[in-house]
Motif scaffolding. Structure first.
Motif, PDB file in Angstrom:
ATOM      1  N   SER A  11       8.434  12.840   5.831  1.00  0.00           N
ATOM      2  CA  SER A  11       9.114  13.026   7.186  1.00  0.00           C
ATOM      3  C   SER A  11      10.252  12.279   7.018  1.00  0.00           C
ATOM      4  O   SER A  11      11.247  12.518   7.750  1.00  0.00           O
ATOM      5  CB  SER A  11       8.074  12.694   8.322  1.00  0.00           C
ATOM      6  N   VAL A  12      10.370  10.973   6.616  1.00  0.00           N
ATOM      7  CA  VAL A  12      11.384  10.102   6.480  1.00  0.00           C
ATOM      8  C   VAL A  12      12.310  10.666   5.600  1.00  0.00           C
ATOM      9  O   VAL A  12      13.755  10.708   5.796  1.00  0.00           O
ATOM     10  CB  VAL A  12      10.887   8.676   6.366  1.00  0.00           C
ATOM     11  N   LEU A  13      12.066  11.200   4.325  1.00  0.00           N
ATOM     12  CA  LEU A  13      12.825  11.806   3.685  1.00  0.00           C
ATOM     13  C   LEU A  13      13.754  12.721   4.301  1.00  0.00           C
ATOM     14  O   LEU A  13      14.792  13.067   3.883  1.00  0.00           O
ATOM     15  CB  LEU A  13      12.282  12.042   2.024  1.00  0.00           C
ATOM     16  N   GLN A  34      27.482   3.214   2.718  1.00  0.00           N
ATOM     17  CA  GLN A  34      28.447   3.848   1.652  1.00  0.00           C
ATOM     18  C   GLN A  34      27.552   3.749   0.375  1.00  0.00           C
ATOM     19  O   GLN A  34      27.089   3.165  -0.404  1.00  0.00           O
ATOM     20  CB  GLN A  34      29.477   2.738   1.189  1.00  0.00           C
ATOM     21  N   GLY A  35      27.147   4.948   0.101  1.00  0.00           N
ATOM     22  CA  GLY A  35      26.297   5.482  -0.963  1.00  0.00           C
ATOM     23  C   GLY A  35      24.878   6.039  -0.481  1.00  0.00           C
ATOM     24  O   GLY A  35      24.741   6.191   0.563  1.00  0.00           O
ATOM     25  N   PRO A  36      24.257   6.355  -1.476  1.00  0.00           N
ATOM     26  CA  PRO A  36      22.693   6.942  -1.053  1.00  0.00           C
ATOM     27  C   PRO A  36      21.800   5.976  -0.675  1.00  0.00           C
ATOM     28  O   PRO A  36      21.934   4.820  -0.669  1.00  0.00           O
ATOM     29  CB  PRO A  36      22.348   7.225  -2.605  1.00  0.00           C
ATOM     30  N   VAL A  37      21.022   6.570   0.409  1.00  0.00           N
ATOM     31  CA  VAL A  37      20.267   5.639   1.017  1.00  0.00           C
ATOM     32  C   VAL A  37      18.606   5.987   0.737  1.00  0.00           C
ATOM     33  O   VAL A  37      18.368   7.284   0.467  1.00  0.00           O
ATOM     34  CB  VAL A  37      20.251   5.566   2.477  1.00  0.00           C
ATOM     35  N   SER A  38      17.612   5.216   0.763  1.00  0.00           N
ATOM     36  CA  SER A  38      16.434   5.850   0.379  1.00  0.00           C
ATOM     37  C   SER A  38      15.375   4.839   1.006  1.00  0.00           C
ATOM     38  O   SER A  38      15.437   3.565   1.079  1.00  0.00           O
ATOM     39  CB  SER A  38      16.133   5.420  -1.305  1.00  0.00           C
ATOM     40  N   PRO A  39      14.072   5.267   1.054  1.00  0.00           N
ATOM     41  CA  PRO A  39      13.103   4.491   1.952  1.00  0.00           C
ATOM     42  C   PRO A  39      12.300   3.610   0.856  1.00  0.00           C
ATOM     43  O   PRO A  39      12.268   4.198  -0.377  1.00  0.00           O
ATOM     44  CB  PRO A  39      12.068   5.527   2.430  1.00  0.00           C
ATOM     45  N   ASP A  40      11.921   2.676   1.294  1.00  0.00           N
ATOM     46  CA  ASP A  40      11.407   1.550   0.327  1.00  0.00           C
ATOM     47  C   ASP A  40      10.519   0.646   1.005  1.00  0.00           C
ATOM     48  O   ASP A  40      10.356   0.523   2.387  1.00  0.00           O
ATOM     49  CB  ASP A  40      12.546   0.411  -0.225  1.00  0.00           C
ATOM     50  N   VAL A  41       9.570  -0.115   0.615  1.00  0.00           N
ATOM     51  CA  VAL A  41       8.539  -1.082   0.920  1.00  0.00           C
ATOM     52  C   VAL A  41       7.765  -0.317   2.205  1.00  0.00           C
ATOM     53  O   VAL A  41       8.174  -0.896   3.591  1.00  0.00           O
ATOM     54  CB  VAL A  41       9.045  -2.479   1.651  1.00  0.00           C
ATOM     55  N   PRO A  42       7.086   0.616   2.488  1.00  0.00           N
ATOM     56  CA  PRO A  42       6.239   1.144   3.212  1.00  0.00           C
ATOM     57  C   PRO A  42       5.278   0.300   3.699  1.00  0.00           C
ATOM     58  O   PRO A  42       4.616  -0.440   3.121  1.00  0.00           O
ATOM     59  CB  PRO A  42       5.639   2.226   2.727  1.00  0.00           C
ATOM     60  N   LEU A  43       5.401  -0.069   4.969  1.00  0.00           N
ATOM     61  CA  LEU A  43       4.457  -1.054   5.587  1.00  0.00           C
ATOM     62  C   LEU A  43       3.652  -0.403   6.973  1.00  0.00           C
ATOM     63  O   LEU A  43       4.364   0.225   7.607  1.00  0.00           O
ATOM     64  CB  LEU A  43       5.154  -2.257   6.109  1.00  0.00           C
ATOM     65  N   PRO A  44       2.371  -0.490   6.715  1.00  0.00           N
ATOM     66  CA  PRO A  44       1.487  -0.073   7.816  1.00  0.00           C
ATOM     67  C   PRO A  44       1.772  -0.974   9.094  1.00  0.00           C
ATOM     68  O   PRO A  44       1.973  -2.220   8.960  1.00  0.00           O
ATOM     69  CB  PRO A  44      -0.029  -0.061   7.515  1.00  0.00           C
ATOM     70  N   PRO A  76      -0.865  14.714  16.733  1.00  0.00           N
ATOM     71  CA  PRO A  76      -2.215  15.422  16.426  1.00  0.00           C
ATOM     72  C   PRO A  76      -1.968  16.510  15.347  1.00  0.00           C
ATOM     73  O   PRO A  76      -2.944  17.000  14.839  1.00  0.00           O
ATOM     74  CB  PRO A  76      -2.230  16.374  17.706  1.00  0.00           C
ATOM     75  N   ASP A  77      -0.676  16.842  14.922  1.00  0.00           N
ATOM     76  CA  ASP A  77      -0.648  17.653  13.407  1.00  0.00           C
ATOM     77  C   ASP A  77      -0.516  16.552  12.388  1.00  0.00           C
ATOM     78  O   ASP A  77      -0.094  17.382  11.275  1.00  0.00           O
ATOM     79  CB  ASP A  77       0.713  18.380  13.799  1.00  0.00           C
ATOM     80  N   GLY A  78      -0.603  15.368  12.489  1.00  0.00           N
ATOM     81  CA  GLY A  78      -0.241  14.461  11.370  1.00  0.00           C
ATOM     82  C   GLY A  78       0.871  13.453  11.384  1.00  0.00           C
ATOM     83  O   GLY A  78       1.319  13.235  12.738  1.00  0.00           O
ATOM     84  N   TRP A  79       1.203  12.944  10.447  1.00  0.00           N
ATOM     85  CA  TRP A  79       2.433  11.977  10.419  1.00  0.00           C
ATOM     86  C   TRP A  79       3.496  12.749  10.551  1.00  0.00           C
ATOM     87  O   TRP A  79       3.930  13.713  10.037  1.00  0.00           O
ATOM     88  CB  TRP A  79       2.414  11.204   9.082  1.00  0.00           C
ATOM     89  N   ALA A  80       4.234  12.178  11.453  1.00  0.00           N
ATOM     90  CA  ALA A  80       5.666  12.766  11.621  1.00  0.00           C
ATOM     91  C   ALA A  80       6.878  11.469  11.970  1.00  0.00           C
ATOM     92  O   ALA A  80       6.466  10.384  12.436  1.00  0.00           O
ATOM     93  CB  ALA A  80       5.732  13.667  12.864  1.00  0.00           C
ATOM     94  N   PHE A  81       8.065  11.900  11.718  1.00  0.00           N
ATOM     95  CA  PHE A  81       9.205  10.950  11.649  1.00  0.00           C
ATOM     96  C   PHE A  81       9.107  10.533  13.461  1.00  0.00           C
ATOM     97  O   PHE A  81       9.165  11.347  14.009  1.00  0.00           O
ATOM     98  CB  PHE A  81      10.378  11.507  11.166  1.00  0.00           C
ATOM     99  N   SER A  82       9.358   9.455  13.584  1.00  0.00           N
ATOM    100  CA  SER A  82       9.589   8.911  14.993  1.00  0.00           C
ATOM    101  C   SER A  82      11.040   8.503  15.372  1.00  0.00           C
ATOM    102  O   SER A  82      11.634   9.154  16.118  1.00  0.00           O
ATOM    103  CB  SER A  82       8.684   7.713  15.413  1.00  0.00           C
ATOM    104  N   PRO A  84       0.895  -1.154  -0.100  1.00  0.00           N
ATOM    105  CA  PRO A  84      -0.002  -0.090   0.100  1.00  0.00           C
ATOM    106  C   PRO A  84       0.943   1.324   0.086  1.00  0.00           C
ATOM    107  O   PRO A  84       2.084   1.067   0.448  1.00  0.00           O
ATOM    108  CB  PRO A  84      -0.759  -0.270   1.296  1.00  0.00           C
ATOM    109  N   PRO A  85       0.339   2.316  -0.680  1.00  0.00           N
ATOM    110  CA  PRO A  85       1.166   3.520  -0.496  1.00  0.00           C
ATOM    111  C   PRO A  85       1.027   4.142   0.936  1.00  0.00           C
ATOM    112  O   PRO A  85       0.011   4.307   1.579  1.00  0.00           O
ATOM    113  CB  PRO A  85       0.464   4.352  -1.587  1.00  0.00           C
ATOM    114  N   ALA A  86       2.094   4.785   1.139  1.00  0.00           N
ATOM    115  CA  ALA A  86       2.134   5.382   2.583  1.00  0.00           C
ATOM    116  C   ALA A  86       1.603   6.782   2.427  1.00  0.00           C
ATOM    117  O   ALA A  86       1.626   7.351   1.366  1.00  0.00           O
ATOM    118  CB  ALA A  86       3.355   5.390   2.953  1.00  0.00           C
ATOM    119  N   PRO A  87       1.145   7.432   3.450  1.00  0.00           N
ATOM    120  CA  PRO A  87       0.533   8.724   3.373  1.00  0.00           C
ATOM    121  C   PRO A  87       1.894   9.583   3.268  1.00  0.00           C
ATOM    122  O   PRO A  87       2.936   9.568   3.477  1.00  0.00           O
ATOM    123  CB  PRO A  87       0.139   9.120   5.000  1.00  0.00           C
TER     124      PRO A  87
END
Length: 198
Positions: A15-17, A38-48, A92-98, A6-9
């Motif tokens: 917030s992760v980026l 070593q090298g760029p990192v990126s978020p993948d496979v968002p899971l609720p 309360p303000d929405g999705w945030a990085f934890s 599923p697509p993440a909000p």
């Protein structure tokens, strides 16, 4: 069959980026594996990430056990492998990085997702947390079109305990929810007190 991830909000992903691109933007320190990447990192496979409402599993209802959405977890990739995970939470303000995390659950989740991809039926992957047992499972939800933030744990859904699993529960062994829930309910139920002195 392919999993229907599923697509993440959008705010959760942003917030992760932000946390990945600007370490000073968040108070949470990067994990050792992220600092050593070593090298760029990126978020993948968002899971609720859902939490089991164990009060609603006694007895496990035929229509499914209640869960509540507590966050989204993203695997963080560097090249071909996941080196960490990033968690978001609803505020309360929405999705945030934890926070960022690493450890055995990262490799275990990757392994479970690979096995799920090879299953004959297609599922919507989620994570199910049972904090009282220090347990995390890959939850393969049979209704691929449902909103990933809602929906009960159906009796026919598949649960794959991630390693390390609690004693007596084998990691990476798929279980129908109807078969595993009674085991979890039994472990979550307090033992009756012995008779008190008269």
């Amino acid at each position: 069959m392919p999993l229907h991830v599923p697509p993440a909000p959008a705010p959760a992903l942003r917030s992760v980026l932000t946390a990945l691109s600007s370490p000073t933007a968040v108070r949470e320190a990067r994990t050792p594996s992220l600092r050593a990447a070593q090298g760029p990192v990126s978020p993948d496979v968002p899971l609720p990430v859902h939490e089991l409402d164990h009060a609603a599993t006694e007895p496990a209802p035929a229509t499914g056990a209640a869960t509540k959405l507590i966050g989204w977890r993203f695997l963080i990739r560097c090249g071909e492998r996941a080196v960490a995970a990033a968690e978001t939470m609803l505020t309360p303000d929405g999705w945030a990085f934890s926070h960022f995390c690493e450890g055995p659950y990262i490799a275990s989740a990757e392994r479970a997702l690979r096995h799920a991809e090879a299953m004959p039926q297609s599922y919507q992957p989620r994570l199910l947390s049972v904090p009282e047992l220090y347990m995390l499972t890959l939850w393969l939800h049979g209704d691929r079109g449902t909103d990933a933030a809602s929906g009960p744990l159906a009796p026919t859904d598949i649960l794959v305990p991630l390693a390390p699993a609690p004693p007596g529960i084998t990691a990476h062994r798929p279980h129908r929810a109807a078969d595993l829930l009674p085991v979890l309910t039994h472990r979550l139920t307090p033992a009756p007190l012995l008779g008190s002195p008269a």
